[in-house]
Scaffold this motif. Structure first.
Motif, PDB file in Angstrom:
ATOM      1  N   GLU A   1       0.588  -1.413  -0.260  1.00 12.35           N
ATOM      2  CA  GLU A   1      -0.350   0.394  -0.371  1.00 12.35           C
ATOM      3  C   GLU A   1       1.063   1.286  -0.014  1.00 12.35           C
TER       4      GLU A   1
ATOM      5  N   ILE B   1       0.810   4.140  -3.193  1.00 12.53           N
ATOM      6  CA  ILE B   1       0.213   5.315  -2.134  1.00 12.53           C
ATOM      7  C   ILE B   1       1.600   6.286  -3.057  1.00 12.53           C
TER       8      ILE B   1
ATOM      9  N   LEU C   1      -7.057   5.773   0.360  1.00 12.59           N
ATOM     10  CA  LEU C   1      -6.572   7.449   0.453  1.00 12.59           C
ATOM     11  C   LEU C   1      -6.662   8.546   1.307  1.00 12.59           C
TER      12      LEU C   1
ATOM     13  N   HIS D   1      -4.602   8.397   4.544  1.00 13.49           N
ATOM     14  CA  HIS D   1      -2.778   8.654   4.262  1.00 13.49           C
ATOM     15  C   HIS D   1      -2.600  10.087   3.752  1.00 13.49           C
TER      16      HIS D   1
END
Length: 88
Positions: free
Chosen positions: A28, A32, A60, A63
């Motif tokens: 991930e 990302i 998203l 994060h």
């Protein structure tokens, strides 16, 4: 395709104790970061992680990746325009 990250064994053991799914977390994080750099698309990110559009947005957001933020150029242009208007 596989990507391998070589870590010192002590660090790997420590991370595997601390992180629930280290492999998924690393995957991930890489994807990302690639999305942030515009190397992959929103669709590619979701497809690779097996997420639908809404789950991808949730990830998203988790994060701190927000697509609706203006670019630096946009902000600078708006600031210059405001300065011109204020000078009139």
């Amino acid at each position: 395709m596989s990507v391998c990250i070589n870590l010192p064994s002590a660090l790997e053991a420590h991370l595997r104790r601390e992180v629930v799914d280290l492999d998924q977390t690393a995957k991930e994080a890489l994807l990302i970061d690639l999305y942030r750099r515009s190397t992959i698309t929103h669709h590619e990110l979701g497809l690779t992680l097996g997420l639908d559009r809404f789950q991808t947005e949730e990830l998203l957001s988790k994060h701190g990746v927000v697509d609706d933020l203006p670019s630096l150029d946009t902000v600078m242009n708006q600031a210059a325009r405001l300065e011109q208007l204020r000078a009139k």
